[in-house]
Scaffold this motif. Structure first.
Motif, PDB file in Angstrom:
ATOM      1  N   ASP B  85       0.908  -1.160   0.100  1.00  0.00           N
ATOM      2  CA  ASP B  85       0.031   0.061  -0.057  1.00  0.00           C
ATOM      3  C   ASP B  85       0.920   1.289  -0.025  1.00  0.00           C
ATOM      4  OD1 ASP B  85      -2.402  -1.569   2.197  1.00  0.00           O
ATOM      5  OD2 ASP B  85      -2.441  -1.584   0.290  1.00  0.00           O
ATOM      6  N   SER B  86       2.025   1.054   0.139  1.00  0.00           N
ATOM      7  CA  SER B  86       3.040   2.331   0.312  1.00  0.00           C
ATOM      8  C   SER B  86       2.951   2.858  -1.171  1.00  0.00           C
ATOM      9  CB  SER B  86       4.550   1.808   0.524  1.00  0.00           C
ATOM     10  OG  SER B  86       4.827   1.281   1.663  1.00  0.00           O
ATOM     11  N   ALA B  87       2.673   4.134  -1.163  1.00  0.00           N
ATOM     12  CA  ALA B  87       2.361   4.820  -2.562  1.00  0.00           C
ATOM     13  C   ALA B  87       2.207   6.237  -2.424  1.00  0.00           C
ATOM     14  CB  ALA B  87       1.132   4.326  -3.303  1.00  0.00           C
ATOM     15  N   LEU B  88       1.964   7.164  -3.428  1.00  0.00           N
ATOM     16  CA  LEU B  88       1.460   8.436  -3.280  1.00  0.00           C
ATOM     17  C   LEU B  88      -0.036   8.398  -3.725  1.00  0.00           C
ATOM     18  CD1 LEU B  88       2.292  11.430  -3.156  1.00  0.00           C
ATOM     19  CD2 LEU B  88       2.250  11.382  -5.677  1.00  0.00           C
ATOM     20  N   TYR B  89      -0.590   8.756  -2.628  1.00  0.00           N
ATOM     21  CA  TYR B  89      -2.313   8.899  -2.852  1.00  0.00           C
ATOM     22  C   TYR B  89      -2.562  10.285  -3.146  1.00  0.00           C
ATOM     23  CZ  TYR B  89      -2.350   4.494  -1.140  1.00  0.00           C
ATOM     24  OH  TYR B  89      -2.099   3.054  -0.843  1.00  0.00           O
ATOM     25  N   LEU B  90      -3.452  10.352  -4.297  1.00  0.00           N
ATOM     26  CA  LEU B  90      -3.583  11.646  -4.811  1.00  0.00           C
ATOM     27  C   LEU B  90      -5.142  11.844  -4.815  1.00  0.00           C
ATOM     28  CD1 LEU B  90      -1.534  11.262  -8.167  1.00  0.00           C
ATOM     29  CD2 LEU B  90      -1.116  12.971  -6.328  1.00  0.00           C
ATOM     30  N   CYS B  91      -5.577  12.914  -4.492  1.00  0.00           N
ATOM     31  CA  CYS B  91      -7.026  13.700  -4.630  1.00  0.00           C
ATOM     32  C   CYS B  91      -7.098  14.368  -5.889  1.00  0.00           C
ATOM     33  CB  CYS B  91      -7.260  13.989  -3.280  1.00  0.00           C
ATOM     34  SG  CYS B  91      -9.025  14.924  -3.224  1.00  0.00           S
ATOM     35  N   ALA B  92      -8.266  14.436  -6.401  1.00  0.00           N
ATOM     36  CA  ALA B  92      -8.695  15.388  -7.633  1.00  0.00           C
ATOM     37  C   ALA B  92     -10.032  15.877  -7.485  1.00  0.00           C
ATOM     38  CB  ALA B  92      -8.285  14.636  -9.058  1.00  0.00           C
ATOM     39  N   SER B  93      -9.959  16.806  -7.656  1.00  0.00           N
ATOM     40  CA  SER B  93     -11.476  17.468  -7.770  1.00  0.00           C
ATOM     41  C   SER B  93     -11.822  18.054  -9.138  1.00  0.00           C
ATOM     42  CB  SER B  93     -11.725  18.430  -6.602  1.00  0.00           C
ATOM     43  OG  SER B  93     -11.033  19.843  -7.143  1.00  0.00           O
ATOM     44  N   SER B  94     -13.144  18.112  -9.447  1.00  0.00           N
ATOM     45  CA  SER B  94     -13.431  18.575 -10.589  1.00  0.00           C
ATOM     46  C   SER B  94     -14.887  19.226 -10.431  1.00  0.00           C
ATOM     47  CB  SER B  94     -13.941  17.447 -11.814  1.00  0.00           C
ATOM     48  OG  SER B  94     -14.740  16.388 -11.098  1.00  0.00           O
ATOM     49  N   MET B  99     -19.848  12.309 -15.638  1.00  0.00           N
ATOM     50  CA  MET B  99     -20.842  12.282 -16.800  1.00  0.00           C
ATOM     51  C   MET B  99     -21.352  13.631 -17.404  1.00  0.00           C
ATOM     52  SD  MET B  99     -21.246   9.289 -17.611  1.00  0.00           S
ATOM     53  CE  MET B  99     -20.353   7.903 -16.839  1.00  0.00           C
ATOM     54  N   SER B 100     -20.507  14.696 -17.066  1.00  0.00           N
ATOM     55  CA  SER B 100     -20.731  16.175 -17.505  1.00  0.00           C
ATOM     56  C   SER B 100     -19.991  15.982 -18.838  1.00  0.00           C
ATOM     57  CB  SER B 100     -20.318  17.156 -16.595  1.00  0.00           C
ATOM     58  OG  SER B 100     -18.982  17.175 -16.532  1.00  0.00           O
ATOM     59  N   SER B 101     -20.601  17.029 -19.689  1.00  0.00           N
ATOM     60  CA  SER B 101     -20.024  17.012 -21.272  1.00  0.00           C
ATOM     61  C   SER B 101     -18.419  17.756 -21.039  1.00  0.00           C
ATOM     62  CB  SER B 101     -20.848  17.954 -22.009  1.00  0.00           C
ATOM     63  OG  SER B 101     -20.939  19.283 -21.509  1.00  0.00           O
ATOM     64  N   SER B 102     -18.106  18.363 -19.910  1.00  0.00           N
ATOM     65  CA  SER B 102     -16.897  18.955 -19.893  1.00  0.00           C
ATOM     66  C   SER B 102     -16.208  18.476 -18.751  1.00  0.00           C
ATOM     67  CB  SER B 102     -17.020  20.490 -19.942  1.00  0.00           C
ATOM     68  OG  SER B 102     -15.744  21.102 -19.807  1.00  0.00           O
ATOM     69  N   TYR B 103     -15.309  17.663 -18.523  1.00  0.00           N
ATOM     70  CA  TYR B 103     -14.991  17.291 -17.238  1.00  0.00           C
ATOM     71  C   TYR B 103     -13.318  17.315 -17.208  1.00  0.00           C
ATOM     72  CZ  TYR B 103     -14.152  13.374 -13.768  1.00  0.00           C
ATOM     73  OH  TYR B 103     -13.678  12.785 -12.712  1.00  0.00           O
ATOM     74  N   GLU B 104     -12.881  18.172 -16.112  1.00  0.00           N
ATOM     75  CA  GLU B 104     -11.542  18.169 -15.898  1.00  0.00           C
ATOM     76  C   GLU B 104     -11.041  18.042 -14.696  1.00  0.00           C
ATOM     77  OE1 GLU B 104     -10.906  21.529 -19.548  1.00  0.00           O
ATOM     78  OE2 GLU B 104     -10.737  21.982 -17.494  1.00  0.00           O
ATOM     79  N   GLN B 105     -10.081  17.294 -14.266  1.00  0.00           N
ATOM     80  CA  GLN B 105      -9.648  16.754 -12.978  1.00  0.00           C
ATOM     81  C   GLN B 105      -8.565  17.844 -12.655  1.00  0.00           C
ATOM     82  OE1 GLN B 105      -9.499  12.820 -12.412  1.00  0.00           O
ATOM     83  NE2 GLN B 105     -11.662  12.550 -11.637  1.00  0.00           N
ATOM     84  N   TYR B 106      -8.404  18.271 -11.434  1.00  0.00           N
ATOM     85  CA  TYR B 106      -7.399  18.950 -10.782  1.00  0.00           C
ATOM     86  C   TYR B 106      -6.789  18.338  -9.577  1.00  0.00           C
ATOM     87  CZ  TYR B 106      -9.138  22.587 -14.122  1.00  0.00           C
ATOM     88  OH  TYR B 106      -9.362  23.315 -15.170  1.00  0.00           O
ATOM     89  N   PHE B 107      -5.420  17.960  -9.613  1.00  0.00           N
ATOM     90  CA  PHE B 107      -4.901  17.155  -8.727  1.00  0.00           C
ATOM     91  C   PHE B 107      -4.163  17.952  -7.385  1.00  0.00           C
ATOM     92  CE2 PHE B 107      -4.995  12.657  -9.974  1.00  0.00           C
ATOM     93  CZ  PHE B 107      -5.524  12.861 -11.389  1.00  0.00           C
ATOM     94  N   GLY B 108      -4.188  17.261  -6.340  1.00  0.00           N
ATOM     95  CA  GLY B 108      -3.765  18.155  -5.022  1.00  0.00           C
ATOM     96  C   GLY B 108      -2.328  17.474  -4.771  1.00  0.00           C
TER      97      GLY B 108
END
Lengths: 110, 116
Positions: B85-94, B99-108
């Motif tokens: 489980d050792s890893a970098l855990y990333l959170c992204a928000s949008s 399912m939206s027509s324009s979908y972009e994720q921005y990471f922490g």
């Protein structure tokens, strides 16, 4: 299963030496293709989203293009600060997740 | 504008322990996704939450769970930690769900978890 393949895995360029990174994909119904830049130990930084074949987007020295099977990230006259890992990801029909490639490590030497 | 924030930045745990990672999305964003990134690989999808409901789950064991709060922040919980489980855990928000027509994720910036 959706697959994303990036090539080459690593690339060394001299400052000013233009090149292209390739992202090929095998997916069921592409809804979007995303390019990110990631610096060591940091989270990915959003660069571009492409939604349909033929679409192109530009940002400073970077230009992303999309065909029905692959995307290219063209880097024109790169600078050392462009050194990073570049990630490609796809969003497919009916899915809630981004599927990423392994990334391509770019090193630009001064 | 504040981007996605994650806490803690680094964490060291022992096998068998439990861990909770936290994420605050960009203001106005309603969707949060979690990814695991091991060294040399691209991020792998774990969960997506939109409007406090789970909207997607990746191929991770039931030891992994998450939730989203009314203020759209999120927690990722991992029980019975393994060395793998050792890893970098990333959170992204949008702003909206996938399912939206324009979908972009921005990471922490991620949380670096080391399991010993």
């Amino acid at each position: 299963e959706d697959q994303v393949t990036q090539s080459p895995e690593a690339l060394r360029l001299q400052e000013g030496e233009s090149s292209s990174l390739n992202c090929s994909y095998t997916v069921s119904g592409l809804r979007g293709l995303f390019w990110y830049r990631q610096d060591p130990g940091k989270g990915p930084e959003f660069l571009f989203t492409l939604y349909s074949a033929g679409e192109e987007k530009e940002k400073e020295r970077l230009k992303a293009t999309l065909t029905k099977k692959e995307s290219f990230l063209h880097i024109t006259a790169p600078k050392p600060e462009d050194s990073a890992t570049y990630l490609c990801a796809v969003l497919t029909g009916g899915s809630e997740k981004l599927v990423f490639g392994k990334g391509m490590k770019l090193t630009v030497n001064p | 504008d504040a981007g996605v924030t994650q806490s803690p930045t680094h964490l060291i745990k022992t096998r068998g322990q439990h861990v909770t990672l936290r994420c605050s999305p960009i203001s106005g964003h309603k969707s949060v996704s979690w990814y695991q990134q091991v060294l040399g690989q691209g991020p792998q999808f774990i969960f997506q939450y939109y409007e406090k409901e789970e909207r997607g789950r990746g191929n991770f064991p039931d030891r992994f769970s998450a939730r989203q709060f009314p203020n759209y922040s999120s927690e990722l919980n991992v029980n019975a930690l393994l060395l793998g489980d050792s890893a970098l855990y990333l959170c992204a928000s949008s702003p909206e769900g996938a399912m939206s027509s324009s979908y972009e994720q921005y990471f922490g910036p991620g949380t670096r978890l080391t399991v010993t």
